[in-house]
Design a protein around this motif. Structure first.
Motif, PDB file in Angstrom:
ATOM      1  N   ALA A 541      -7.615 -76.754 -58.188  1.00  0.00           N
ATOM      2  CA  ALA A 541      -8.964 -76.902 -58.757  1.00  0.00           C
ATOM      3  C   ALA A 541      -9.583 -78.245 -58.362  1.00  0.00           C
ATOM      4  CB  ALA A 541      -8.895 -76.776 -60.281  1.00  0.00           C
ATOM      5  N   LEU A 542      -8.778 -79.321 -58.432  1.00  0.00           N
ATOM      6  CA  LEU A 542      -9.266 -80.640 -58.025  1.00  0.00           C
ATOM      7  C   LEU A 542      -9.731 -80.632 -56.577  1.00  0.00           C
ATOM      8  CD1 LEU A 542      -9.563 -83.738 -58.502  1.00  0.00           C
ATOM      9  CD2 LEU A 542      -7.169 -83.943 -57.773  1.00  0.00           C
ATOM     10  N   HIS A 543      -8.945 -79.962 -55.716  1.00  0.00           N
ATOM     11  CA  HIS A 543      -9.267 -79.891 -54.293  1.00  0.00           C
ATOM     12  C   HIS A 543     -10.607 -79.175 -54.078  1.00  0.00           C
ATOM     13  CE1 HIS A 543      -7.635 -78.790 -50.014  1.00  0.00           C
ATOM     14  NE2 HIS A 543      -8.745 -79.511 -49.971  1.00  0.00           N
ATOM     15  N   ALA A 544     -10.797 -78.026 -54.731  1.00  0.00           N
ATOM     16  CA  ALA A 544     -12.030 -77.260 -54.542  1.00  0.00           C
ATOM     17  C   ALA A 544     -13.245 -78.055 -55.012  1.00  0.00           C
ATOM     18  CB  ALA A 544     -11.926 -75.935 -55.303  1.00  0.00           C
ATOM     19  N   ASN A 545     -13.115 -78.708 -56.156  1.00  0.00           N
ATOM     20  CA  ASN A 545     -14.231 -79.508 -56.667  1.00  0.00           C
ATOM     21  C   ASN A 545     -14.506 -80.723 -55.785  1.00  0.00           C
ATOM     22  OD1 ASN A 545     -15.236 -78.503 -59.501  1.00  0.00           O
ATOM     23  ND2 ASN A 545     -13.019 -78.188 -59.497  1.00  0.00           N
ATOM     24  N   ALA A 546     -13.446 -81.329 -55.242  1.00  0.00           N
ATOM     25  CA  ALA A 546     -13.631 -82.497 -54.369  1.00  0.00           C
ATOM     26  C   ALA A 546     -14.351 -82.116 -53.083  1.00  0.00           C
ATOM     27  CB  ALA A 546     -12.278 -83.126 -54.056  1.00  0.00           C
ATOM     28  N   VAL A 547     -14.071 -80.923 -52.555  1.00  0.00           N
ATOM     29  CA  VAL A 547     -14.790 -80.460 -51.369  1.00  0.00           C
ATOM     30  C   VAL A 547     -16.262 -80.242 -51.704  1.00  0.00           C
ATOM     31  CG1 VAL A 547     -15.030 -78.567 -49.714  1.00  0.00           C
ATOM     32  CG2 VAL A 547     -12.746 -79.417 -50.306  1.00  0.00           C
ATOM     33  N   ALA A 548     -16.508 -79.617 -52.846  1.00  0.00           N
ATOM     34  CA  ALA A 548     -17.899 -79.339 -53.238  1.00  0.00           C
ATOM     35  C   ALA A 548     -18.684 -80.626 -53.461  1.00  0.00           C
ATOM     36  CB  ALA A 548     -17.913 -78.482 -54.508  1.00  0.00           C
ATOM     37  N   GLU A 549     -18.035 -81.642 -54.028  1.00  0.00           N
ATOM     38  CA  GLU A 549     -18.724 -82.894 -54.399  1.00  0.00           C
ATOM     39  C   GLU A 549     -18.553 -83.999 -53.369  1.00  0.00           C
ATOM     40  OE1 GLU A 549     -16.959 -83.747 -58.136  1.00  0.00           O
ATOM     41  OE2 GLU A 549     -17.603 -81.856 -59.049  1.00  0.00           O
ATOM     42  N   ARG A 550     -17.835 -83.714 -52.277  1.00  0.00           N
ATOM     43  CA  ARG A 550     -17.537 -84.720 -51.252  1.00  0.00           C
ATOM     44  C   ARG A 550     -16.948 -85.975 -51.903  1.00  0.00           C
ATOM     45  NH1 ARG A 550     -19.472 -84.100 -46.417  1.00  0.00           N
ATOM     46  NH2 ARG A 550     -19.798 -86.338 -46.084  1.00  0.00           N
ATOM     47  N   ASP A 551     -15.923 -85.749 -52.724  1.00  0.00           N
ATOM     48  CA  ASP A 551     -15.304 -86.805 -53.521  1.00  0.00           C
ATOM     49  C   ASP A 551     -14.076 -87.351 -52.813  1.00  0.00           C
ATOM     50  OD1 ASP A 551     -14.156 -88.426 -55.449  1.00  0.00           O
ATOM     51  OD2 ASP A 551     -13.433 -86.738 -56.668  1.00  0.00           O
ATOM     52  N   PRO A 552     -14.143 -88.563 -52.238  1.00  0.00           N
ATOM     53  CA  PRO A 552     -12.997 -89.090 -51.482  1.00  0.00           C
ATOM     54  C   PRO A 552     -11.777 -89.347 -52.359  1.00  0.00           C
ATOM     55  CG  PRO A 552     -14.716 -90.753 -51.710  1.00  0.00           C
ATOM     56  CD  PRO A 552     -15.295 -89.481 -52.207  1.00  0.00           C
ATOM     57  N   SER A 553     -11.970 -89.788 -53.598  1.00  0.00           N
ATOM     58  CA  SER A 553     -10.800 -90.070 -54.438  1.00  0.00           C
ATOM     59  C   SER A 553     -10.052 -88.788 -54.787  1.00  0.00           C
ATOM     60  CB  SER A 553     -11.235 -90.788 -55.716  1.00  0.00           C
ATOM     61  OG  SER A 553     -12.105 -89.973 -56.489  1.00  0.00           O
ATOM     62  N   GLY A 554     -10.796 -87.696 -55.051  1.00  0.00           N
ATOM     63  CA  GLY A 554     -10.141 -86.411 -55.330  1.00  0.00           C
ATOM     64  C   GLY A 554      -9.384 -85.897 -54.128  1.00  0.00           C
ATOM     65  N   LEU A 555     -10.010 -85.994 -52.946  1.00  0.00           N
ATOM     66  CA  LEU A 555      -9.343 -85.545 -51.729  1.00  0.00           C
ATOM     67  C   LEU A 555      -8.098 -86.381 -51.440  1.00  0.00           C
ATOM     68  CD1 LEU A 555     -12.547 -85.000 -49.554  1.00  0.00           C
ATOM     69  CD2 LEU A 555     -11.037 -83.212 -50.445  1.00  0.00           C
ATOM     70  N   ALA A 556      -8.187 -87.690 -51.643  1.00  0.00           N
ATOM     71  CA  ALA A 556      -7.035 -88.558 -51.413  1.00  0.00           C
ATOM     72  C   ALA A 556      -5.901 -88.210 -52.377  1.00  0.00           C
ATOM     73  CB  ALA A 556      -7.431 -90.019 -51.586  1.00  0.00           C
ATOM     74  N   HIS A 557      -6.260 -87.858 -53.604  1.00  0.00           N
ATOM     75  CA  HIS A 557      -5.234 -87.473 -54.576  1.00  0.00           C
ATOM     76  C   HIS A 557      -4.509 -86.204 -54.121  1.00  0.00           C
ATOM     77  CE1 HIS A 557      -3.379 -87.618 -58.553  1.00  0.00           C
ATOM     78  NE2 HIS A 557      -3.509 -86.293 -58.586  1.00  0.00           N
ATOM     79  N   VAL A 558      -5.240 -85.242 -53.575  1.00  0.00           N
ATOM     80  CA  VAL A 558      -4.618 -84.011 -53.071  1.00  0.00           C
ATOM     81  C   VAL A 558      -3.677 -84.331 -51.917  1.00  0.00           C
ATOM     82  CG1 VAL A 558      -5.052 -81.799 -51.930  1.00  0.00           C
ATOM     83  CG2 VAL A 558      -6.509 -82.532 -53.839  1.00  0.00           C
ATOM     84  N   VAL A 559      -4.133 -85.175 -50.993  1.00  0.00           N
ATOM     85  CA  VAL A 559      -3.291 -85.560 -49.864  1.00  0.00           C
ATOM     86  C   VAL A 559      -2.000 -86.198 -50.353  1.00  0.00           C
ATOM     87  CG1 VAL A 559      -3.106 -87.077 -47.860  1.00  0.00           C
ATOM     88  CG2 VAL A 559      -5.211 -85.802 -48.262  1.00  0.00           C
ATOM     89  N   ALA A 560      -2.122 -87.056 -51.363  1.00  0.00           N
ATOM     90  CA  ALA A 560      -0.951 -87.790 -51.834  1.00  0.00           C
ATOM     91  C   ALA A 560      -0.017 -86.942 -52.680  1.00  0.00           C
ATOM     92  CB  ALA A 560      -1.403 -89.005 -52.643  1.00  0.00           C
TER      93      ALA A 560
END
Length: 696
Positions: A541-560
């Motif tokens: 869910a975090l990943h999908a929302n981060a893509v929609a909002e172009r949220d770098p911190s959310g995307l970085a959290h998914v990567v980590a």
């Protein structure tokens, strides 16, 4: 309860005397209704329902019945308790089939030929089917048919001929040389235009209960009931119908009734009859006491576990699955297989691989503990799915190919669509679009063999990805708003593949479809809210929302944090776009692939053949590289991967050497470029396309 080897009041030598090898006269042929008394004399106790059924299956042949009793004792398959003799195993003694083959040898060559071909048609057969297969006029078969009837092998009913017992039919089939048996069976089916399981339901209903729902003979399918075996062979509708009819017959009792109840529930799950299966499962659990060997109650709990899982109630699904696994220790290994592999699949979806692996190993050990090889492709299918979830593509492909290559006893046709879907996904991840398309089409052909079987959302998800790779994002959205319009709101998919939600959001952004984006986000957010303690779902869910909002911190959290290979790749690609300030995706530079991309993916043991080939890195090296790409220091990375900072630095030096680079900036760039190609979103060079931006 004592075994016959412990009892000693009636020994195998005494019973063998009844069968004639000692030279003593055989008893006169007994009528069917006298079989029970004859068996009581042989075994020294009252036979239970299952033994009485086996006695009935021997027909009026007292010698066959004596041989059966002898081998039951000799193979330690019976035990006596309070004057009642019970079977301790559910299989046909091997020696009984050998005995039938010996009797066949006493008949003429023409009669043997007729019986063997007739047996391939099933328990009942039409003489014209045998005539066509032998290419002989009907009139020439009358003499061997009369001999077969006089010998007690077959009898005539109003419309057809019937083998007097399953033992006689199975022995005739077993007498055919193994290399020829399969080809002759296929030819028999083509001549009769019906399978043995589907021949004359009226005759089936008129047969004695023990023959109607009999345990399949060892050496002729395995130690499982007819209905259970048919379901696993892909004949789900037929197998479920046979089990239903068994339950409707008051003469079917004991373990056969439990097996039939479990088979009906299993068939209901596979056929998508969720409401019916759920209702019956709850009724069974309300009616039952806590019996350790009640496979119907265990299957009922499995049904409720699966229904909870599909509804997105993941905690309840796992709780019920674990409860069944605890109770299943005393269950038959072939039923226990469903309980263990069902729970293993759920745990693999949650990326709890250690517990999933232990369950698959235990299920496989149960199969090897059987006296005959059967259904060994089932654990291989579970491992194929597990390795795919872990990003171990070479292992996933190897186990999926074990499933598709399995023959006869070990094959599980019901699982073939899953195996081909795994092969399609592996091909897709490694850049082989033609291979992915071919494997997916084969999965669809396997699904079509029994049209009533439910189609998992995994198949639709695979087809969408193939369409996107072949034709671009609009082709994927066309499927999601047309043929698969329910897929974006299917909670089950986002559990099975946590990257799917982010993938769909990216498609919606690239094609300007806010409705698709809204449906996906509402579904995945609701799933996460209902399952707050399950990290795989929360990260999806975090990943999908981060893509929609172009949220770098959310995307970085998914990567980590994400344990899912595709999620990490997609998040890294998105993060690179955000950092570059790109409003729309741009096709990344394609990284050269190794000669065998699947062999190189997942274990990092192959040498680096092409400069910049990301797939030569080990799992740990790739993870460290991704964490570097989001700006983490060595100390921060060390805490994430549970290593020392010194060990992280050692891995970094190896990564630099393999990729031919020298700085963290270069490594971050390589991570973004590799993720763009690994994410399978872009159109590959072999298609002549120009990437998602142009396609949209």
């Amino acid at each position: 309860m004592t075994t016959w080897s412990e009892k000693g009041t009636r020994n195998p030598e005494t019973i063998l005397d009844h069968a004639g090898p000692s030279g003593r006269p055989l008893p006169k042929p007994v009528r069917a209704e006298a079989n029970e008394e004859f068996l009581r004399e042989l075994l020294g106790g009252d036979p239970d329902d299952e033994l009485r059924g086996l006695a009935a299956a021997a027909g009026e042949n007292s010698r066959l019945l004596a041989e059966l009793a002898n081998r039951l004792v000799d193979e330690d398959m019976v035990a006596q308790s309070e004057g009642t003799v019970r079977l301790t195993q559910s299989r046909t003694p091997r020696a009984v089939l050998a005995f039938v083959r010996l009797r066949l040898g006493e008949l003429s060559a023409d009669c043997q030929e007729l019986l063997k071909i007739a047996a391939l048609q099933g328990r009942s057969f039409l003489l014209e089917d045998v005539s066509r297969m032998l290419n002989k006029p009907l009139a020439t078969l009358l003499a061997p048919l009369d001999e077969a009837m006089s010998a007690g092998f077959v009898e005539a009913t109003e419309r057809q001929f019937v083998f007097r017992s399953d033992f006689l039919m199975r022995g005739a089939v077993a007498a055919i040389p193994a290399p020829a048996r399969g080809a002759l069976q296929r030819e028999a089916l083509s001549h009769s235009r019906r399978s043995p399981e589907e021949t004359d339901p009226g005759s089936w209903a008129a047969a004695p209960p023990a023959q109607r729902f009999a345990v399949v003979a060892e050496g002729d399918g395995g130690p499982y009931s007819r209905a259970h075996g048919l379901i696993m062979k892909g004949k789900v509708v037929v197998g479920t119908d046979i089990a239903r009819r068994a339950l409707a017959d008051p003469a079917v009792s004991g373990d056969d009734r439990l097996d039939a109840e479990a088979a009906v529930l299993l068939g209901g799950l596979l056929l998508g009859r969720d409401e019916e299966a759920g209702t019956r499962a709850r009724e069974i659990l309300r009616e039952r006491r806590d019996e350790p060997d009640d496979i119907a109650a265990m299957m009922a709990m499995t049904v409720l576990s699966d229904l909870s899982w599909r509804a997105g109630e993941l905690g309840e699904g796992v709780r019920l699955g674990r409860a069944v696994a605890r109770y299943a220790g005393a269950a038959d290994p072939l039923w226990r297989l469903h309980f263990q592999l069902g729970l293993a699949a759920k745990l693999a979806d949650l990326r709890e691989f250690d517990e999933a692996d232990a369950l698959v190993d235990e299920a496989e050990a149960g199969l090897y503990g059987l006296s005959t090889d059967v259904w060994h492709a089932a654990p291989a299918a579970a491992r194929a799915r597990r390795f795919l979830s872990a990003g171990r593509f070479r292992d996933a492909r190897r186990h999926a190919e074990l499933v598709t290559a399995a023959t006869e006893q070990n094959s599980v046709p019901t699982l073939l669509p899953l195996a081909y879907a795994v092969l399609a996904t592996v091909s897709l991840y490694t850049g082989d679009l033609p291979g992915a398309t071919e494997h997916f089409q084969q999965a669809q052909r396997e699904l079509a063999r029994d049209g009533g079987i439910r189609r998992s959302p995994r198949y639709a998800w695979t087809e969408v990805r193939i369409a996107v790779r072949a034709e671009g994002p609009r082709a994927g959205v066309a499927l999601l708003t047309g043929k698969y319009d329910r897929l974006p709101a299917d909670r089950w998919l986002y559990v099975a593949d946590p990257a799917a939600a982010a993938f769909f959001v990216r498609l919606a952004l690239d094609t300007g479809d806010p409705g698709l984006q809204r449906t996906v986000l509402d579904t995945v957010n609701g799933l996460a809210e209902d399952n707050p303690g399950i990290s795989a779902v929360g990260l999806g869910a975090l990943h999908a929302n981060a893509v929609a909002e172009r949220d770098p911190s959310g995307l970085a959290h998914v990567v980590a944090q994400s344990p899912d290979t595709l999620s990490v790749a997609l998040a890294t690609e998105e993060l690179a776009k955000v950092h570059a300030g790109q409003g729309s995706p741009r096709r990344p530079r394609v990284v050269p692939a190794p000669a065998d991309p699947v062999a190189a993916a997942g274990d990092g043991t192959h040498a680096h053949r092409h400069g910049g080939c990301w797939s030569v890195l080990s799992d740990m090296e790739r993870r460290i590289a991704y964490l570097v790409s989001v700006g983490m220091t060595n100390r921060q990375i060390a805490r994430r991967v549970h290593l020392s900072a010194h060990t992280v630095n050692y891995h970094l030096r190896k990564i630099y050497k393999k990729l031919g680079i020298g700085t963290r900036v270069e490594l971050a760039r390589e991570a973004a470029m590799y993720s763009g190609s690994a994410a399978i979103y872009s159109i590959g060079d072999d298609t002549g396309g120009s990437g998602p931006a142009a396609a949209s």
